[in-house]
Each structure stands twice: as structure tokens, then as C-alpha cells.
Design a protein around this motif. Sequence first.
Motif, PDB file in Angstrom:
ATOM      1  N   PHE A  46       0.742  -1.146  -0.024  1.00  0.00           N
ATOM      2  CA  PHE A  46      -0.115  -0.077  -0.041  1.00  0.00           C
ATOM      3  C   PHE A  46       0.868   1.219   0.041  1.00  0.00           C
ATOM      4  CE2 PHE A  46      -2.146   3.294   2.819  1.00  0.00           C
ATOM      5  CZ  PHE A  46      -3.075   3.617   1.912  1.00  0.00           C
ATOM      6  N   VAL A  47       1.933   1.292   0.704  1.00  0.00           N
ATOM      7  CA  VAL A  47       2.783   2.277   1.080  1.00  0.00           C
ATOM      8  C   VAL A  47       3.510   2.619  -0.293  1.00  0.00           C
ATOM      9  CG1 VAL A  47       4.708   3.448   2.074  1.00  0.00           C
ATOM     10  CG2 VAL A  47       2.810   2.345   3.366  1.00  0.00           C
ATOM     11  N   ASP A  48       3.915   1.607  -0.813  1.00  0.00           N
ATOM     12  CA  ASP A  48       4.696   1.770  -2.147  1.00  0.00           C
ATOM     13  C   ASP A  48       3.930   2.253  -3.332  1.00  0.00           C
ATOM     14  OD1 ASP A  48       6.874   0.663  -1.087  1.00  0.00           O
ATOM     15  OD2 ASP A  48       6.627  -1.437  -1.918  1.00  0.00           O
ATOM     16  N   LEU A  49       2.452   1.897  -3.205  1.00  0.00           N
ATOM     17  CA  LEU A  49       1.746   2.583  -4.372  1.00  0.00           C
ATOM     18  C   LEU A  49       1.064   3.723  -4.025  1.00  0.00           C
ATOM     19  CD1 LEU A  49      -0.247  -0.695  -5.372  1.00  0.00           C
ATOM     20  CD2 LEU A  49       1.239   0.773  -6.798  1.00  0.00           C
ATOM     21  N   VAL A  50       0.925   4.277  -2.731  1.00  0.00           N
ATOM     22  CA  VAL A  50       0.048   5.561  -2.230  1.00  0.00           C
ATOM     23  C   VAL A  50       1.034   6.652  -1.569  1.00  0.00           C
ATOM     24  CG1 VAL A  50      -1.973   6.351  -0.865  1.00  0.00           C
ATOM     25  CG2 VAL A  50      -1.925   4.217  -2.059  1.00  0.00           C
ATOM     26  N   GLU A  51       1.699   6.332  -0.602  1.00  0.00           N
ATOM     27  CA  GLU A  51       2.375   7.542   0.095  1.00  0.00           C
ATOM     28  C   GLU A  51       2.976   8.177  -0.658  1.00  0.00           C
ATOM     29  OE1 GLU A  51       4.928   8.319   3.987  1.00  0.00           O
ATOM     30  OE2 GLU A  51       5.420   6.644   2.753  1.00  0.00           O
ATOM     31  N   HIS A  52       4.064   7.952  -1.565  1.00  0.00           N
ATOM     32  CA  HIS A  52       4.791   8.744  -2.265  1.00  0.00           C
ATOM     33  C   HIS A  52       4.061   9.358  -3.393  1.00  0.00           C
ATOM     34  CE1 HIS A  52       8.084   7.216   0.350  1.00  0.00           C
ATOM     35  NE2 HIS A  52       7.815   5.849  -0.193  1.00  0.00           N
ATOM     36  N   LYS A  53       2.907   8.960  -3.829  1.00  0.00           N
ATOM     37  CA  LYS A  53       2.330   9.523  -4.875  1.00  0.00           C
ATOM     38  C   LYS A  53       0.870  10.527  -4.318  1.00  0.00           C
ATOM     39  CE  LYS A  53       2.823   5.700  -7.851  1.00  0.00           C
ATOM     40  NZ  LYS A  53       2.301   4.504  -8.914  1.00  0.00           N
ATOM     41  N   ALA A  54       1.079  10.664  -3.000  1.00  0.00           N
ATOM     42  CA  ALA A  54      -0.023  11.575  -2.285  1.00  0.00           C
ATOM     43  C   ALA A  54       0.059  13.081  -2.971  1.00  0.00           C
ATOM     44  CB  ALA A  54       0.175  11.437  -0.939  1.00  0.00           C
ATOM     45  N   THR A  55      -1.056  13.426  -3.256  1.00  0.00           N
ATOM     46  CA  THR A  55      -1.171  14.829  -3.527  1.00  0.00           C
ATOM     47  C   THR A  55      -2.415  15.666  -2.949  1.00  0.00           C
ATOM     48  OG1 THR A  55      -2.742  14.369  -5.330  1.00  0.00           O
ATOM     49  CG2 THR A  55      -0.646  13.983  -5.976  1.00  0.00           C
TER      50      THR A  55
END
Length: 629
Positions: free
Chosen positions: A327-336
Motif C-alpha cells: 500500500f505504501v509503495d503505491l500510495v504514500e509517495h504519490k500523495a497529492t
Amino acid sequence: MALRFGKMAMLQALRLTVFCIVFADSFDLSLNAGNQQAANKQPLEERPVCGRQPVFPIYGTVQQMAAGGKTGVWSLDLDKGCAMALRTGEQSGRCLKDKWVVNIGASETTLMTVSLVNSLLPGALKARRMNFPLDDQDGYSSDGIKTFFVDVIIKDGHVVHKRTVYKPMDPYNLHSLEMAHKVAVPIWKQLGDAPEREPGMTRVTFMLAQYWHEVDVILDMLQNGGPTGQWKSAPVWLSVNVGQWYADAKACAWGVRWCETDTTIAGQPPGVILNHFRTGLQKTMDKMKPFCSGDGMAGRLGCQFVSLTYCYGENSQWMYPALHKAFVDLVEHKATDNIRFFDMWTLTQQMPEACVAGHLSPASAAMGWQVLLSSICDPRDAAPGRLAAWDGYHCHSANIAKMCPAGRRLGSSQVPRLAHLEEPAPERRLNPCGGYFYLWDFGLSSPCAIDPVSKNPSHPSQEDIVKDMMSDEDFRSRFISASDAAVKTTPAPTEVWQCTPGQKVLLKSWNKLHLTDSNGMLALQPQSGEWQQWTMTKAPGADEFFFTSWRHVQLEERDNRVGLNAERSTWQTWKVSDAGNGKVFITSYRENQLEDRQRAPSLSTDADDWQRWTMTDLHGDSVCGIKTV
């Protein structure tokens, strides 16, 4: 009690939650903290309010303290240099007025929905109860399997619409893509049965989804045929909680029927389940981009992903960290600004609070809503106090366990296995916990409200004090008429039960055996020498202590076991309370009692003879007792 939390904790487990939010009000929620290092030195009340950010600013320190005349008060001291605004139920209601909250997920999301609704209007939602009148319940349970729909509209302090749908069906394949269209969609379309939208309404809706494909179906339905009339353009706050059932699906490999809610996932090898999770999440993220931007239903405020709740010892099996990392790999660093990330796992990991049978306690749920509301509410309409005191006995998991010790059977891992039975299981027929089917529903049955307080409340001036005294006729007649005679008062002595820390103690069980650090092994022995001596020192929390052995390690509870550890954090804190007849109960941070069970140190939820200890100093005098202050 101060506890540190940071991003390393995010690499542990996940029950995915997604919160997408929309509302019509327009104001600046951006954070301008200036120099963070300087801001961190400011008192909480003087810091700027944390606003909307791609990643919620929850990294820092959680403290438990006494403030505002209350104990057990929580404080979030954030690294960002800003402060988390707190809101009363009335203030939250003003924020959510003319808005529509839509929560998608399973049992944790049902719990969060009930927490929010009952904070806006206490008693608005009441879960199913066995052997209780139907007119005193609303026909749902927070089971995550069969409660498909909860819809509530509040206006001017009254419920003007309420609909719940509980389907007592066999869970086998109940949450497959085919059944989502066949069973769930017709239920969800009851959104159209709500009365026409009017100014001043607040609507809160729960829709059941265990897997990503169910979320996709709901998103399509919301935009194409679900809401009717003015509700189509209503400001929406959408929440999606998905992830737990991917972990539960692994249990089906051992023939556990309750988890076979989608046979394309249930019982598959862990790698296959993780791949289903990743591909499903990516597809949902792609679908959410137009939904959360532009002319989408969440276009003005965007969406939020919220990670799994942390439950110490209850969700530590390896599948959770694997799901969380995916989840973190897909979401956190792409958070806007439109698709944000809230690490609920890290926040709840550091709260001085245990879970309720694998679910958020009412206090933890309420604090979670405070963090979420900070991104959508006007920062000017918040309480002046930044510390969270608690109003309600059911707020905390420890009190829920005391009120319903038998309820642990209701909320344990056997509950989902029994959830497909229409006839209550044998332990439920005993009607424990007020007839509620789940321990967390029992916890939510009593109000739990945040009472924002200040660490350093403002004090009246000497002039104000004198004016107040002079306006009191009794004061004037008794003291002013006494001319210049000096009046001196001596406070009456008060007797309280308390302990005297800072000394070495012996802990003797009901078997007349002493708690012993036997070269790193915790034991009970008849001797009373150096190995049996414990240094009792004050911990930061109210009435909490550390017990340090001769080897300079602390007594602790970890993974429901009592042991020894060199750390000095929450797990090593113990409360000491009066057990009568000169004896004490020694209670862990998870509200378990230290006990002598068949001549071995152990833990128990009971509070009886086996859990009573005699605590004396090296001269044989009691360390705790009635003291005059």
C-alpha cells in the motif's frame, strides 16, 4: 507518558482505509508553519493549526498527562511545528453541515461511521442487541460481512432519515464481483430513498466493501444512478476501508469457512493474495483520479487513503506488514492535495490505548476523526484547547473490558467464524455485554466525547479575583467586618491511598513466592534476596510505575506475556491499585493483571486472589497504603 513515532512504524501492517472528501465551503487550509524548529518550542496553543497536506502531519510525540483538572489527557506534539485542532461535537456538526459523508469498508468503517454519527447526535445509531425490543435498536452489527448499508440524515439536532440493511446470508462468495452486482447494488440503490436534500442537512452513509472490486462498483454507482435529486451535487466526504479481508483470506487455506467471501482470493497462496491486492488497489487508484478531481464528486476536496489501525499483538502476523508495504509503495509517495495519505497505523501505535478485540476503541476512533476533520474544517472554528480529555466511561478499552469481561469472547478471532450463523452462538445466548453481538458495538453504546483542554489555562487577574470576592456577601460579612483582624485558615488533612516510589520493593504473591529476575528469566521463588528486589520508580503517566530488576531491566507486558526488557516505554509501565487487606493489583498498560498462576508469573483479566500481591520495602513495611496529605 511520551512516546516517539515515525515512518519506520509505517512498514508494519495495514487495513487500508481511503477517505475521499468534498464540501462546498472555500477557505485556506494550507499550513504555513514558518521555522519548524522554532515552532516546536512554542506551546501547543500558540502554534499554527495543521491544515490540508498530501501526507497528514501526525509524526512526532504522543503524551499522556494531567491537564485542565483531568488525568489521562492526550497531547499530539507534532514534528511539523503545527498543532492539531480539536473540535467538540457541536463544532464538528457545524463543519459537516450541508455535507454528505460516505464511508466504504467493513467492520472498522462501520465502527467509524457510528462513532461520527453519535458524536454529532448521541444515541442516533444503536446496534443490534439480542433479546431487546426492536424499537430500541437499528438492525445493524459492525460485523464487516452482512451489514451492507447504513444511511442517516440529521437536521437541527434530529434524525430525519435512517435506513439500515442487514442480510443474514451465507458468507460463501458473498463479496465476489458477481454478488456485488446481484446482491449489494440493489441495496446501495436505496440511497435514492432519502428525502430531498434541504439546507442544514448532514448525511452520513456506510456501504459495505471487503475488496477493491466492490469499491469500484460503488464508485461507478455513486456517479451513475445512486443518489437522486439535489444529492447528486451534494458536497461529499467519501471513506473507503479495504485491506483487512485480504489478510483474512489467507486463513481460508486452513479450511476456515467464514473467510471464503470471495473464492478467487480466499485460501490462495500469500503471493497470489498480495498480487490481487496490488492490482486491485492500482485499478481503484486509477478510477479515483477523475472521481477526486475536476468535476468528480470529490473534485473540490479530493480523497484520502488512511492506513490500517494498529492493534498490539492482534495484527502482527506477517501478512499485515506485506499488505502495508504494498500500500505504501503505491500510495504514500504519490500523495497529492487531491489524493492524500493518513498513517492511522503510526498514530494508533503510539496512543496510550489498546484495541477492542482488534478494532479501534471509541477514544481512538474519535481522535482519528479529529485528525481527518483538520483537513476539511475551518481552522477558525475549533476549540482553544489542544489537549484531548475524555468524557465517557466507555471511551477507553480498559473500561470496556472491565464492564464486560465476558465480551472478549464476542470480539475475539472466533467472532467472524460465528458471524454467518443466524442463530446466536452459545456464548452469545448468555446475553453478555447488554446483548450486543460484538464487543466494539458494546463500547460504542455509551457516549464518548472529546473535551478539549489547555495545558496552561489562562488565570484570572488579581483584580478580577478581588472583584469576585467583594461581590460575595458571605465573604464581606465574614471577613471585611473583621476590621484588621488576620484570618488564617488551615486546610483539613485529607487521607488518600497512594504508593511511595523511589525504593527497592519485594513483590510477594498469594502463594508466598517472590517475583524474581532469575538471570533474565522471570520466575517466582521463596527467597527474598537481591534477585527478588525491584526498584519502583515513577513513570510519566498518572499512577504508573516502572519496576526495574537487579539486572537493570524492566518488568513488561509484550504479546500478552509478562517478561523483562531494557526499554522504558509504554509496554513497561504498570499501575498499582488497592486490592484490600494491605495487598495491591499490578496492572499492565493493556489492563491485564500480574498474577501467580500455578507458581508461574502470568497475566489475567481477572482481579481476584491470584492477582493480589503484597508489596513491601526491604524492611517489611508496606509501600502503598493510606497516606495523610
